[in-house]
Scaffold this motif. Structure first.
Motif, PDB file in Angstrom:
ATOM      1  N   ILE A  48       0.864  -1.183   0.000  1.00  0.00           N
ATOM      2  CA  ILE A  48       0.000   0.000   0.000  1.00  0.00           C
ATOM      3  C   ILE A  48       0.897   1.228   0.000  1.00  0.00           C
ATOM      4  O   ILE A  48       1.816   1.339   0.814  1.00  0.00           O
ATOM      5  CB  ILE A  48      -0.922   0.042   1.231  1.00  0.00           C
ATOM      6  CG1 ILE A  48      -1.725  -1.261   1.366  1.00  0.00           C
ATOM      7  CG2 ILE A  48      -1.867   1.240   1.153  1.00  0.00           C
ATOM      8  CD1 ILE A  48      -2.470  -1.373   2.689  1.00  0.00           C
ATOM      9  N   LEU A  49       0.611   2.157  -0.897  1.00  0.00           N
ATOM     10  CA  LEU A  49       1.354   3.409  -0.999  1.00  0.00           C
ATOM     11  C   LEU A  49       0.393   4.553  -0.704  1.00  0.00           C
ATOM     12  O   LEU A  49      -0.604   4.740  -1.424  1.00  0.00           O
ATOM     13  CB  LEU A  49       1.929   3.536  -2.411  1.00  0.00           C
ATOM     14  CG  LEU A  49       2.712   4.793  -2.758  1.00  0.00           C
ATOM     15  CD1 LEU A  49       3.960   4.927  -1.884  1.00  0.00           C
ATOM     16  CD2 LEU A  49       3.098   4.785  -4.243  1.00  0.00           C
ATOM     17  N   VAL A  50       0.677   5.314   0.356  1.00  0.00           N
ATOM     18  CA  VAL A  50      -0.201   6.407   0.780  1.00  0.00           C
ATOM     19  C   VAL A  50       0.513   7.725   0.494  1.00  0.00           C
ATOM     20  O   VAL A  50       1.515   8.042   1.139  1.00  0.00           O
ATOM     21  CB  VAL A  50      -0.556   6.306   2.279  1.00  0.00           C
ATOM     22  CG1 VAL A  50      -1.651   7.310   2.633  1.00  0.00           C
ATOM     23  CG2 VAL A  50      -0.996   4.892   2.640  1.00  0.00           C
ATOM     24  N   THR A  51      -0.015   8.500  -0.475  1.00  0.00           N
ATOM     25  CA  THR A  51       0.735   9.640  -0.984  1.00  0.00           C
ATOM     26  C   THR A  51       0.274  10.984  -0.405  1.00  0.00           C
ATOM     27  O   THR A  51       0.026  11.941  -1.130  1.00  0.00           O
ATOM     28  CB  THR A  51       0.714   9.659  -2.521  1.00  0.00           C
ATOM     29  OG1 THR A  51      -0.624   9.470  -2.991  1.00  0.00           O
ATOM     30  CG2 THR A  51       1.606   8.587  -3.094  1.00  0.00           C
ATOM     31  N   CYS A  79       4.071   5.323   3.797  1.00  0.00           N
ATOM     32  CA  CYS A  79       3.351   6.589   3.928  1.00  0.00           C
ATOM     33  C   CYS A  79       4.305   7.753   3.717  1.00  0.00           C
ATOM     34  O   CYS A  79       5.398   7.781   4.298  1.00  0.00           O
ATOM     35  CB  CYS A  79       2.733   6.714   5.320  1.00  0.00           C
ATOM     36  SG  CYS A  79       1.587   5.373   5.754  1.00  0.00           S
ATOM     37  N   LEU A  80       3.908   8.705   2.898  1.00  0.00           N
ATOM     38  CA  LEU A  80       4.713   9.904   2.730  1.00  0.00           C
ATOM     39  C   LEU A  80       3.850  11.127   3.034  1.00  0.00           C
ATOM     40  O   LEU A  80       2.627  11.078   2.926  1.00  0.00           O
ATOM     41  CB  LEU A  80       5.326   9.970   1.329  1.00  0.00           C
ATOM     42  CG  LEU A  80       4.408  10.013   0.108  1.00  0.00           C
ATOM     43  CD1 LEU A  80       4.095  11.446  -0.293  1.00  0.00           C
ATOM     44  CD2 LEU A  80       5.055   9.295  -1.065  1.00  0.00           C
ATOM     45  N   PRO A  81       4.477  12.251   3.432  1.00  0.00           N
ATOM     46  CA  PRO A  81       3.702  13.391   3.917  1.00  0.00           C
ATOM     47  C   PRO A  81       3.163  14.292   2.806  1.00  0.00           C
ATOM     48  O   PRO A  81       3.763  14.421   1.735  1.00  0.00           O
ATOM     49  CB  PRO A  81       4.718  14.149   4.774  1.00  0.00           C
ATOM     50  CG  PRO A  81       6.029  13.849   4.129  1.00  0.00           C
ATOM     51  CD  PRO A  81       5.920  12.426   3.630  1.00  0.00           C
ATOM     52  N   MET A  90       4.175  11.748  11.984  1.00  0.00           N
ATOM     53  CA  MET A  90       4.134  10.581  11.102  1.00  0.00           C
ATOM     54  C   MET A  90       5.247   9.606  11.451  1.00  0.00           C
ATOM     55  O   MET A  90       5.023   8.391  11.522  1.00  0.00           O
ATOM     56  CB  MET A  90       4.245  11.015   9.635  1.00  0.00           C
ATOM     57  CG  MET A  90       2.995  11.663   9.083  1.00  0.00           C
ATOM     58  SD  MET A  90       3.123  12.064   7.312  1.00  0.00           S
ATOM     59  CE  MET A  90       3.264  10.433   6.575  1.00  0.00           C
ATOM     60  N   GLN A  91       6.443  10.115  11.667  1.00  0.00           N
ATOM     61  CA  GLN A  91       7.560   9.241  12.028  1.00  0.00           C
ATOM     62  C   GLN A  91       7.287   8.514  13.333  1.00  0.00           C
ATOM     63  O   GLN A  91       7.659   7.356  13.516  1.00  0.00           O
ATOM     64  CB  GLN A  91       8.849  10.065  12.136  1.00  0.00           C
ATOM     65  CG  GLN A  91       9.372  10.606  10.817  1.00  0.00           C
ATOM     66  CD  GLN A  91       9.897   9.525   9.893  1.00  0.00           C
ATOM     67  OE1 GLN A  91      10.312   8.454  10.335  1.00  0.00           O
ATOM     68  NE2 GLN A  91       9.895   9.793   8.602  1.00  0.00           N
ATOM     69  N   SER A 100       5.315   1.895   7.499  1.00  0.00           N
ATOM     70  CA  SER A 100       6.521   2.704   7.677  1.00  0.00           C
ATOM     71  C   SER A 100       6.457   3.966   6.836  1.00  0.00           C
ATOM     72  O   SER A 100       5.589   4.134   5.966  1.00  0.00           O
ATOM     73  CB  SER A 100       7.768   1.899   7.292  1.00  0.00           C
ATOM     74  OG  SER A 100       7.901   1.843   5.883  1.00  0.00           O
ATOM     75  N   CYS A 101       7.417   4.852   7.117  1.00  0.00           N
ATOM     76  CA  CYS A 101       7.631   6.050   6.306  1.00  0.00           C
ATOM     77  C   CYS A 101       8.925   5.899   5.509  1.00  0.00           C
ATOM     78  O   CYS A 101       9.624   6.888   5.232  1.00  0.00           O
ATOM     79  CB  CYS A 101       7.692   7.295   7.192  1.00  0.00           C
ATOM     80  SG  CYS A 101       6.174   7.657   8.094  1.00  0.00           S
ATOM     81  N   ASN A 102       9.266   4.681   5.147  1.00  0.00           N
ATOM     82  CA  ASN A 102      10.495   4.420   4.394  1.00  0.00           C
ATOM     83  C   ASN A 102      10.515   5.221   3.099  1.00  0.00           C
ATOM     84  O   ASN A 102       9.509   5.304   2.383  1.00  0.00           O
ATOM     85  CB  ASN A 102      10.623   2.937   4.051  1.00  0.00           C
ATOM     86  CG  ASN A 102      10.924   2.083   5.263  1.00  0.00           C
ATOM     87  OD1 ASN A 102      11.261   2.601   6.326  1.00  0.00           O
ATOM     88  ND2 ASN A 102      10.799   0.779   5.115  1.00  0.00           N
TER      89      ASN A 102
END
Length: 263
Positions: A48-51, A79-81, A90-91, A100-102
């Motif tokens: 899952i990619l959360v943009t 997840c990215l901000p 978020m971190q 993760s926020c990788n």
């Protein structure tokens, strides 16, 4: 040919408390509905990619509720901000278990590079030098891997002046980096709450719809429509091919009040 299936969701805009509404919409309800619909239709999703724009106003509890929902699927989630998010929160909340926020993720013969386009305190986007350096370091270190770049803000105009004013300010610099590396296949973004899919030279550039309300395409100023919430499926092929399509909930958005309160 083997493929790897990614679910992209974007612009959740969760509110401080479950059940709260914005513009008449229970954003958390639709976040859950979109995920459940996506997995019912696509049981082979691997990531899952959360943009970005996970929250409307960033609160730790919002991110914790998102994390708890994402964990239920038992697969990796990146997840990215977005401009409505808080990097530190978020971190803190979104580096748990499979969530993760990788910024760099490997899947098959691909790498997914997640970039932070936030300008703190502003709605628009920019890629800081450290983000561009990180991008180039990843591409240089793995020249044989195909690359999908994920970022919140768009890098192209979409013929909607109020949104175009918020695109990545240094898009030309960003695109110049990408064009130097032939294994970069695509860029995907959020932020615009609508679907765009363009080919720019060798790059495919597209967006995901919001999991809640959608912005009216080609609007001069802020305007929302009751188009159903949705998500994007991305299928990465071993040879660098990419297939992608947008899907929506079968029912129209319910309860939208476009002038109820400011976005």
């Amino acid at each position: 040919m083997p493929t790897h299936t990614i679910l992209q969701i974007s612009d959740l805009h969760l509110l401080p408390h479950a059940g709260e509404t914005m513009l008449g919409i229970d954003t958390e309800y639709y976040f859950h509905r979109v995920l459940d619909h996506a997995f019912a239709a696509n049981p082979k999703i691997e990531l899952i990619l959360v943009t970005g724009d996970l929250t409307q106003d960033p609160y730790l509890d919002c991110y914790q509720r998102i994390e708890q929902k994402l964990q239920t699927y038992g697969i990796r989630c990146i997840c990215l901000p977005g401009n409505h998010d808080d990097d530190a929160l978020m971190q803190s909340a979104l580096n748990v278990g499979r969530v993760s926020c990788n910024k760099q993720t490997f899947i098959g013969d691909w790498q997914i590079i997640a970039l932070n386009s936030r300008i703190p305190g502003k709605p628009g986007g920019r890629l800081a030098k450290q983000e561009l350096d990180f991008l180039e370091d990843c591409l240089r270190a793995y020249p044989d891997r195909h690359a999908l770049i994920a970022v919140h803000h768009p890098c192209l105009t979409i013929a909607s002046p109020w949104l175009d004013a918020m695109m990545i300010e240094n898009s030309n610099e960003f695109l110049a980096v990408l064009h130097r590396y032939p294994k970069v296949e695509a860029v995907t973004c959020g932020h615009i709450h609508q679907v765009v899919d363009k080919q720019v030279e060798s790059l495919r550039i597209f967006s995901a719809p919001s999991t809640c309300f959608q912005f009216e395409p080609k609007s001069l100023e802020f305007s929302v429509v009751d188009t159903a919430p949705g998500y994007r499926m991305i299928r990465l092929q071993r040879d660098g091919g990419l297939e992608t399509a947008v899907y929506r909930l079968p029912e129209a958005l319910s309860g939208l009040r476009p002038k109820a309160d400011p976005y």
